[in-house]
Design an enzyme around this catalytic site. Sequence first.
Site, PDB file in Angstrom:
ATOM      1  N   THR A 164      -9.681 -22.805 135.642  1.00 40.87           N
ATOM      2  CA  THR A 164     -10.048 -22.688 137.008  1.00 40.87           C
ATOM      3  C   THR A 164     -11.224 -21.884 137.095  1.00 40.87           C
ATOM      4  O   THR A 164     -11.822 -21.225 136.147  1.00 40.87           O
ATOM      5  CB  THR A 164      -9.236 -21.908 137.921  1.00 40.87           C
ATOM      6  N   ASP A 165     -11.972 -22.076 137.914  1.00 42.07           N
ATOM      7  CA  ASP A 165     -13.043 -20.684 138.397  1.00 42.07           C
ATOM      8  C   ASP A 165     -12.578 -19.482 138.457  1.00 42.07           C
ATOM      9  O   ASP A 165     -11.257 -19.627 138.702  1.00 42.07           O
ATOM     10  CB  ASP A 165     -13.981 -21.002 139.622  1.00 42.07           C
ATOM     11  N   TRP A 166     -13.110 -18.326 138.498  1.00 45.85           N
ATOM     12  CA  TRP A 166     -12.560 -16.990 138.241  1.00 45.85           C
ATOM     13  C   TRP A 166     -11.537 -16.698 139.592  1.00 45.85           C
ATOM     14  O   TRP A 166     -12.178 -16.624 140.743  1.00 45.85           O
ATOM     15  CB  TRP A 166     -13.329 -15.940 137.892  1.00 45.85           C
TER      16      TRP A 166
END
Length: 745
Positions: A250-252
């Site tokens: 995932t992105d953060w």
Amino acid sequence: MRTESTPNQIQKWLSELSLEQKVNLVVGMGQNVPGIADVEQEEKVPGAAGSTYPIPELGIPSLTLADGPAGLRIEPERDGTDKTFYCTAFPIATLLASSWDTELVERVGEAFGKEVKEYGVDILLSPAMNIHRNPLAGRNFEYYAEDPYLSGYMGAAMVKGVESQGVGTSIKHFVANNSETNRMHLDTHVSERALREIYLRGFEIVVKEAQPWTIMSAYNKINGTYASESEELLETILRDEWGYEGLVMTDWFAGEDPAGQMMAGNDLLMPGVPPQRQALLAAVKSGELDEAVLDRNVARILELILRSPVYQKYAYSDQPDLEGHAKLARAVAAEGIVLLKNETQTLPLASSNLKVATFGVGSYDFIAGGAGSGDVNNAYTVSLVEGLENAGITLNEDLKAKYLTFVGAEKAKLPEKRYFFDLLPPIPEMLINRAEIATQAQLNDLALITIGRNSGEFQDRQTEGDFYLTKTEQELITNVSDTFHKAGKKVVVLLNIGNVIETASWRDQADAIVLAWQGGQEAGNALTDVLTGKITPSGKLPTTFVRSYDDVPSAKTFPGEENPGGAIKQVGEMVMAREAEITFHDDIMVGYRHYNTKGIETAYPFGFGLSYTTFEYESLELSSNQIEQTLSVRVTIKNTGELSGKEVVQLYLSAPGLTIEKPAMELKGFAKTRLLQPGEKQTLTMDLNPKDLASFDTAQSAWVVEAGTYTIKIGASSTNIRLEKNFIAANMIVEKVNKVLVPKK
Ligand code: BGC
């Protein structure tokens, strides 16, 4: 490296891991964000963006992941040592794309990869592949282009270069993350065709050409589903259709439903927070999440670990060749500089004995690259004035002293950064009166004016005072130009910017305009190399410079609308986004596809860039007058000027467009000559295949070629077509795909 023993080792580990350990593996180690600090741990590489959970009892180490697209982002200083850990700030991705030189980008990738490896990092969170849909998007500087073909081949070259060093990349942000405002809670409504042809296409090219070790899914939703929770995106398209073999993270802090993310094929949740672990354990225990799905994702993580430097116990030095990489950064920055205007051979500068007046705060405070996770902690940035001085050019000392005092005082007023990603306000332009300018015009041979812009994560740019010049900047250009021209002297404007600004209203006042982009730590030296003619500019625009913001097809709806009373997305104590929506009404007509089709005049078109020399496009040959598998296109270019130089040659394709609406033309190939001496020729070859002709037909969910006559247009830019030839194609279904990511409205 995948070896024969890889599957066995993975199976062995899977049989030994407890459920808790599996869950630990798919959730990263956390980040020190107020309110959600995770497991107390000593950071192996301070300043890295994240790491995975180690299981030492099974010999499973922790992977270290760090940003980003213009250079490795880690902390340059550490407690308890005088040693420094600076990284090279390479030019921003948009500048790299302006070089149109995949070999060069691959070399940058190699250097990049060496820094990643020598600083003990396993995965570089780069390259960033989103399309320049709108010039105000805050992270455009991290992205390559408004065109997926150019973006795709740039990204593939970067991945190949970085991964040749035995470290991983993470191409991001997959997909349709084309603005920053409310990015964590933005629902993007986009047609299947625009997704396939514009937004997914660059990623598809990278996956098929370079098989990156990892991919980072985007924050936003696509047609109602978070990218990180979309099985259609991450399994059906990415893995089943494109044959992707690596891992998705995932992105953060992206998404909402950890079990949903696992099922969607989003293998790793970054940076990882304890509630995600609890949710996953509960989901397996309740039967909502099949443990076999978790095993699949864990296996992908284990495979990544097996190929990583940390698993292979690579003895990193903390001493990459920063000097060598600085030289490369300088050479590369010069290759992507775009000469926008050059009246009466203002450039290259006639001699190095010129006396030069340097105006604009930007000349003294050069911007190496953008802010946020795309920032780099580099040891220094060479400004324009330093670059000029390094080349022995005489600058007006009084003027310089005045600017330096002003810049120093303004910098002292700036607030402290609270977080590394904070974008500090720009230093305002210094007011300088006409009498002072008149004195400078008497004392000097030439005026240089720098206009600088910065942007970064979490916010998009504004039109007033950002896309458009501020009043003081306009006055500076007008007053300096009037006064210097009256004294018979020339004015060159330099653009130290991360993305498009308005140029049409003021460009007539300058004799020359040089787009230096944000050229990394050696930017001032590289720009001086071009100004003095040590290097002939060969960069061309990877994105259109529109005349007015209103000409941008997405102008009216960018960056989306907040839903009244909609939910708020919070990370720890920080409010990150409000629920919002955006519809990509521009569909496939992004950038030059729109301007060329509608005949809209631009300030500088896609693909545009001048040289100090001239090129003749001598001949165009096709291997056949019809296409079946591959059609080879050969173009011969001759340097007809008096200086050596390189030419970027672009292949556009116009389709019959009888049954399918098509843009007037689309980029389907490009090549760059070597450095040609005056009179020298080179023949370049570019290949077309049926997919290059195809459109995505939504009704059939297939890439189809319409029968008829196609025109190959060989251009020096998208509006300067030098040679044309037709060929014929029959009706073809090139590829049948799945009906997925269907818009809900
Ligand atoms: C950015 C990513 C970046 C990550 C880690 C996020 O905010 O969108 O591009 O890699 O942070 O720093």
